[in-house]
Structure formats: C-alpha cells, structure tokens
Scaffold this motif. Structure first.
Motif, PDB file in Angstrom:
ATOM      1  N   ASP A  89       0.822  -1.211   0.000  1.00  0.00           N
ATOM      2  CA  ASP A  89       0.000   0.000   0.000  1.00  0.00           C
ATOM      3  C   ASP A  89       0.856   1.261   0.000  1.00  0.00           C
ATOM      4  OD1 ASP A  89      -3.069  -0.559   1.894  1.00  0.00           O
ATOM      5  OD2 ASP A  89      -2.423  -1.235  -0.065  1.00  0.00           O
ATOM      6  N   LEU A  90       2.137   1.134   0.379  1.00  0.00           N
ATOM      7  CA  LEU A  90       2.982   2.310   0.522  1.00  0.00           C
ATOM      8  C   LEU A  90       3.375   2.902  -0.826  1.00  0.00           C
ATOM      9  CD1 LEU A  90       5.310   1.000   3.383  1.00  0.00           C
ATOM     10  CD2 LEU A  90       3.328   2.514   3.585  1.00  0.00           C
ATOM     11  N   ILE A  91       3.138   2.205  -1.911  1.00  0.00           N
ATOM     12  CA  ILE A  91       3.524   2.689  -3.236  1.00  0.00           C
ATOM     13  C   ILE A  91       2.329   3.375  -3.882  1.00  0.00           C
ATOM     14  CG2 ILE A  91       4.414   2.040  -5.497  1.00  0.00           C
ATOM     15  CD1 ILE A  91       5.601  -0.455  -4.151  1.00  0.00           C
ATOM     16  N   SER A  92       2.492   4.642  -4.245  1.00  0.00           N
ATOM     17  CA  SER A  92       1.378   5.393  -4.829  1.00  0.00           C
ATOM     18  C   SER A  92       1.157   4.967  -6.278  1.00  0.00           C
ATOM     19  CB  SER A  92       1.652   6.894  -4.767  1.00  0.00           C
ATOM     20  OG  SER A  92       2.767   7.218  -5.552  1.00  0.00           O
TER      21      SER A  92
ATOM     22  N   VAL B 186      -7.503  -6.357  -2.059  1.00  0.00           N
ATOM     23  CA  VAL B 186      -7.389  -5.070  -2.740  1.00  0.00           C
ATOM     24  C   VAL B 186      -6.489  -4.150  -1.927  1.00  0.00           C
ATOM     25  CG1 VAL B 186      -8.652  -3.031  -3.527  1.00  0.00           C
ATOM     26  CG2 VAL B 186      -9.668  -5.297  -3.779  1.00  0.00           C
ATOM     27  N   HIS B 187      -5.629  -3.414  -2.609  1.00  0.00           N
ATOM     28  CA  HIS B 187      -4.760  -2.443  -1.957  1.00  0.00           C
ATOM     29  C   HIS B 187      -5.539  -1.150  -1.695  1.00  0.00           C
ATOM     30  CE1 HIS B 187      -0.780  -4.341  -3.645  1.00  0.00           C
ATOM     31  NE2 HIS B 187      -1.657  -5.246  -3.260  1.00  0.00           N
ATOM     32  N   ASN B 188      -5.456  -0.652  -0.497  1.00  0.00           N
ATOM     33  CA  ASN B 188      -6.145   0.593  -0.179  1.00  0.00           C
ATOM     34  C   ASN B 188      -5.588   1.784  -0.945  1.00  0.00           C
ATOM     35  OD1 ASN B 188      -8.203  -0.156   1.789  1.00  0.00           O
ATOM     36  ND2 ASN B 188      -6.485  -0.792   3.062  1.00  0.00           N
ATOM     37  N   VAL B 189      -4.321   1.713  -1.342  1.00  0.00           N
ATOM     38  CA  VAL B 189      -3.775   2.800  -2.137  1.00  0.00           C
ATOM     39  C   VAL B 189      -4.445   2.845  -3.508  1.00  0.00           C
ATOM     40  CG1 VAL B 189      -1.831   1.562  -3.183  1.00  0.00           C
ATOM     41  CG2 VAL B 189      -1.629   4.012  -2.699  1.00  0.00           C
ATOM     42  N   ASP B 190      -4.841   1.687  -4.034  1.00  0.00           N
ATOM     43  CA  ASP B 190      -5.560   1.656  -5.308  1.00  0.00           C
ATOM     44  C   ASP B 190      -6.983   2.185  -5.149  1.00  0.00           C
ATOM     45  OD1 ASP B 190      -3.459   0.605  -6.887  1.00  0.00           O
ATOM     46  OD2 ASP B 190      -3.844  -1.391  -6.075  1.00  0.00           O
ATOM     47  N   ARG B 191      -7.621   1.842  -4.035  1.00  0.00           N
ATOM     48  CA  ARG B 191      -8.934   2.408  -3.767  1.00  0.00           C
ATOM     49  C   ARG B 191      -8.848   3.936  -3.672  1.00  0.00           C
ATOM     50  NH1 ARG B 191     -10.100  -2.076   0.904  1.00  0.00           N
ATOM     51  NH2 ARG B 191     -11.474  -3.484  -0.280  1.00  0.00           N
ATOM     52  N   ALA B 192      -7.820   4.421  -2.999  1.00  0.00           N
ATOM     53  CA  ALA B 192      -7.652   5.870  -2.870  1.00  0.00           C
ATOM     54  C   ALA B 192      -7.434   6.518  -4.232  1.00  0.00           C
ATOM     55  CB  ALA B 192      -6.484   6.182  -1.936  1.00  0.00           C
TER      56      ALA B 192
ATOM     57  N   VAL C 115     -10.799   2.355   5.709  1.00  0.00           N
ATOM     58  CA  VAL C 115     -11.177   3.747   5.439  1.00  0.00           C
ATOM     59  C   VAL C 115     -10.132   4.694   5.993  1.00  0.00           C
ATOM     60  CG1 VAL C 115     -12.922   5.524   5.833  1.00  0.00           C
ATOM     61  CG2 VAL C 115     -13.630   3.185   5.352  1.00  0.00           C
ATOM     62  N   GLU C 116      -9.585   4.385   7.159  1.00  0.00           N
ATOM     63  CA  GLU C 116      -8.533   5.230   7.720  1.00  0.00           C
ATOM     64  C   GLU C 116      -7.337   5.302   6.768  1.00  0.00           C
ATOM     65  OE1 GLU C 116      -7.805   3.288  11.415  1.00  0.00           O
ATOM     66  OE2 GLU C 116      -9.276   4.505  12.527  1.00  0.00           O
ATOM     67  N   ARG C 117      -6.961   4.163   6.187  1.00  0.00           N
ATOM     68  CA  ARG C 117      -5.829   4.148   5.250  1.00  0.00           C
ATOM     69  C   ARG C 117      -6.176   4.884   3.961  1.00  0.00           C
ATOM     70  NH1 ARG C 117      -5.742  -1.366   7.219  1.00  0.00           N
ATOM     71  NH2 ARG C 117      -4.024  -1.617   8.687  1.00  0.00           N
ATOM     72  N   ILE C 118      -7.364   4.635   3.437  1.00  0.00           N
ATOM     73  CA  ILE C 118      -7.792   5.335   2.219  1.00  0.00           C
ATOM     74  C   ILE C 118      -7.737   6.841   2.432  1.00  0.00           C
ATOM     75  CG2 ILE C 118      -9.775   5.801   0.729  1.00  0.00           C
ATOM     76  CD1 ILE C 118     -10.594   2.837   1.206  1.00  0.00           C
ATOM     77  N   ARG C 119      -8.267   7.284   3.529  1.00  0.00           N
ATOM     78  CA  ARG C 119      -8.292   8.723   3.837  1.00  0.00           C
ATOM     79  C   ARG C 119      -6.877   9.293   3.960  1.00  0.00           C
ATOM     80  NH1 ARG C 119      -9.818  10.994   9.460  1.00  0.00           N
ATOM     81  NH2 ARG C 119     -10.192  13.214   9.075  1.00  0.00           N
ATOM     82  N   GLU C 120      -5.981   8.531   4.585  1.00  0.00           N
ATOM     83  CA  GLU C 120      -4.608   9.004   4.722  1.00  0.00           C
ATOM     84  C   GLU C 120      -3.911   9.062   3.368  1.00  0.00           C
ATOM     85  OE1 GLU C 120      -0.947  10.347   5.823  1.00  0.00           O
ATOM     86  OE2 GLU C 120      -2.889  10.477   6.869  1.00  0.00           O
ATOM     87  N   TYR C 121      -4.138   8.075   2.494  1.00  0.00           N
ATOM     88  CA  TYR C 121      -3.523   8.102   1.165  1.00  0.00           C
ATOM     89  C   TYR C 121      -4.081   9.237   0.323  1.00  0.00           C
ATOM     90  CZ  TYR C 121      -1.721   3.493   2.380  1.00  0.00           C
ATOM     91  OH  TYR C 121      -1.093   2.452   2.999  1.00  0.00           O
ATOM     92  N   LEU C 122      -5.362   9.506   0.439  1.00  0.00           N
ATOM     93  CA  LEU C 122      -5.930  10.647  -0.289  1.00  0.00           C
ATOM     94  C   LEU C 122      -5.233  11.942   0.112  1.00  0.00           C
ATOM     95  CD1 LEU C 122      -9.709   9.692  -0.131  1.00  0.00           C
ATOM     96  CD2 LEU C 122      -8.361   9.955  -2.219  1.00  0.00           C
ATOM     97  N   ARG C 123      -4.931  12.068   1.390  1.00  0.00           N
ATOM     98  CA  ARG C 123      -4.268  13.290   1.881  1.00  0.00           C
ATOM     99  C   ARG C 123      -2.792  13.318   1.489  1.00  0.00           C
ATOM    100  NH1 ARG C 123      -0.788  14.860   5.287  1.00  0.00           N
ATOM    101  NH2 ARG C 123      -0.456  12.715   5.995  1.00  0.00           N
ATOM    102  N   SER C 124      -2.065  12.229   1.809  1.00  0.00           N
ATOM    103  CA  SER C 124      -0.605  12.266   1.663  1.00  0.00           C
ATOM    104  C   SER C 124      -0.151  12.116   0.215  1.00  0.00           C
ATOM    105  CB  SER C 124       0.028  11.168   2.525  1.00  0.00           C
ATOM    106  OG  SER C 124      -0.411   9.886   2.104  1.00  0.00           O
ATOM    107  N   LEU C 125      -0.894  11.365  -0.594  1.00  0.00           N
ATOM    108  CA  LEU C 125      -0.468  11.114  -1.972  1.00  0.00           C
ATOM    109  C   LEU C 125      -1.094  12.065  -2.978  1.00  0.00           C
ATOM    110  CD1 LEU C 125      -0.609   7.211  -2.014  1.00  0.00           C
ATOM    111  CD2 LEU C 125       1.379   8.678  -1.580  1.00  0.00           C
ATOM    112  N   TYR C 126      -2.317  12.533  -2.687  1.00  0.00           N
ATOM    113  CA  TYR C 126      -3.050  13.313  -3.690  1.00  0.00           C
ATOM    114  C   TYR C 126      -3.515  14.677  -3.181  1.00  0.00           C
ATOM    115  CZ  TYR C 126      -3.027   8.654  -5.670  1.00  0.00           C
ATOM    116  OH  TYR C 126      -2.617   7.428  -6.130  1.00  0.00           O
ATOM    117  N   GLY C 127      -3.187  15.008  -1.948  1.00  0.00           N
ATOM    118  CA  GLY C 127      -3.517  16.333  -1.412  1.00  0.00           C
ATOM    119  C   GLY C 127      -4.998  16.569  -1.206  1.00  0.00           C
TER     120      GLY C 127
END
Length: 283
Positions: free
Chosen positions: A30-33, A60-66, A87-99
């Motif tokens: 999941d750490l890979i955007s 499914v990878h949460n980073v892909d969902r994000a 959902v916590e991970r999805i929300r964090e990836y939306l913030r950290s990877l996509y602003g």
C-alpha cells in the motif's frame, strides 16, 4: 524438546495475531502510490457525490482504492462494505499522496475479525462510511431491525454539497434473494428521508430499479440518471460486474447535471458519481 515445541507454538500465535492486526485487505505494498490517469481532476469537485461498494473481503490495496477516488475527487463519497481500518488508510492516502483532505463519519453495523482484521477479542468494525471535504454534523447511525443474513443499516450526516447544506444518507440493503427484508429496510430508510426537503441517498440497494421493495424510495426521490426509472423497459446503466444496477444516487430537491458509471478492477461494483445543481436552501 518441550521448550522447542512451546517456542514454535508461541511463534505461530504471534504470527496469527500480527496478521489479524494488519487485516485481510491491508497489504504492505500500500505504501507505493499509483499515478492518476490523464484527465483526473486536480482538486475536490464541490458539487460532486459518489457511491462505491468497495468489496469486502477482497484482496485489494487501499492505495488503489484511494487512487480511484482521487481520479474523480468528489465532495462527498459514500462507501459500503467498509472496514474502519481500510477507510482510515484510504483517507490518509488521499491526503498524503493526492492532497485531498476529507472528514469521515462511520456507520458500522457489526464487528468482524474475518472481514476487518483485528484480534478475536477486538475485531474490526464493518459497515458504511461517508467521506466529505466539508465538516459533517448531526451524524446518525441506524441499524435496521432485521438485517437479513447479515447486519445492515444506514447512516446520515449533514454536510455541504455545492456550498449548501444537504442531508446525505448512505445505506447497504440486505443481500439478494431477501426481498421482504429489503422492503422493510427501505421503509425504515424512506421514513427518515421524507423528513428532509433536500437529501441525497447513496448506496448499494441490492435490487434492480423495478424491484417492488424500492417503491418507498422512488416515491420520494429520483435517480441521478434521468433515463432510469422503476420500469423493466427503462434504460438504467448497470453498476455491477454481473450487469445489474444495484447502486444508486437518489436525489430529493436536487437536479442532476451529469453522472458517470466507471467500472473498476478493484471491486465487483462500479464507481457511480454525479454532479448536482441544488434547489432552494431548506435541508
């Protein structure tokens, strides 16, 4: 020799606990955007809402969902089959990877180790979730009196869509071949929706548009697709891999501008998003 068997048993127990804590849908990669496709929006679209059954349990990878969500960047997203940890991970990836910064409210209806990880004495929470770019108020989480073969419910929040307050509902009705249960659930949901002049009802209803159990909802709202009506001859775009329309954005007191159904390889349900024009100001 006894010590050796005990050590091996201890190692197995520790491994199982670690797997449970991580959860079945939280792979380490999941750490890979994932780069967004050409044409993806650059910021939240203030009048856009989305519904998506994210599929669980699924590998499914949460980073892909994000990344799927970030491609369309709706103001409000209703998720079904959602584990709180995911959902916590999805929300964090939306913030950290996509602003993209979202608030979150949960509508969990059961605790499930098999679906959501955790440990047997503290399993993860499972149900619905709403992400909104604006703060949410008056959050309600209601479990249906009869969930059918699995606990089901709906949640509701008040938030901003297009800069105006709207009551947003998110639900997941009983599984297929449980028509009578879904009819009762739709009646419970409709009674709450009817209290609001302006509402958006998102979710996986597990029923095609002409299903009798959806009659209470159709009496209050219209589908975001103007061509889709409760008729077997209506032109309703499928929203699932088995070519049925189960996912809806029902509108009360709002006008759809455009909608899109987007198949995704990360769920057996497609993403459905719509841009809206609001009428009046009463919620």
């Amino acid at each position: 020799m006894v010590f050796g068997r005990g050590a091996r048993l201890f190692a197995i127990v520790v491994t199982l606990v670690c797997v449970a804590l991580v959860g079945p849908s939280a792979p380490g990669s999941d750490l890979i955007s994932r780069p967004l496709p050409a044409g993806a929006v650059k910021a939240v679209v203030p009048n856009r809402v989305m519904t998506w059954n994210i599929c669980n349990p699924c590998d499914v990878h949460n980073v892909d969902r994000a990344a799927e969500i970030a491609t369309y960047a709706p103001q409000v997203i209703g998720l079904q089959e959602a584990c709180v940890r995911d959902v916590e991970r999805i929300r964090e990836y939306l913030r950290s990877l996509y602003g993209l910064v979202y608030h979150v409210e949960y509508g969990s209806v059961l605790r499930s180790w098999g679906r959501c990880g955790g440990v047997p004495w503290s399993p993860g929470a499972f149900g619905q979730a709403v992400l909104s770019a604006a703060p949410m108020t008056d959050s309600v989480n209601t479990e249906y009196p009869d969930g059918g073969s699995e606990d089901r419910g709906y949640m509701a929040v008040t938030t901003l869509v297009g800069g105006q307050p709207v009551r947003v509902f998110n639900t997941h009705l009983a599984q297929r071949r449980q028509e009578a249960v879904r009819a009762d659930q739709a009646g419970v949901l409709a009674a709450d929706v009817a209290r609001h002049d302006r509402a958006i009802v998102l979710g996986d209803f597990n029923a095609v548009p002409e299903s009798p159990e959806l009659t209470p909802i159709w009496a209050l709202a219209t589908d975001t697709d103007p061509q889709c009506r409760p008729s077997p001859v209506a032109l309703c775009e499928p929203t699932t891999d088995w070519h049925s329309k189960f996912d809806y954005v029902f509108l009360r007191g709002m006008v759809p501008l455009k909608h899109r159904v987007r198949p995704t390889s990360y769920s057996d349900h497609h993403l459905l998003h719509t841009d809206l024009a609001l009428q009046g100001t009463t919620v």
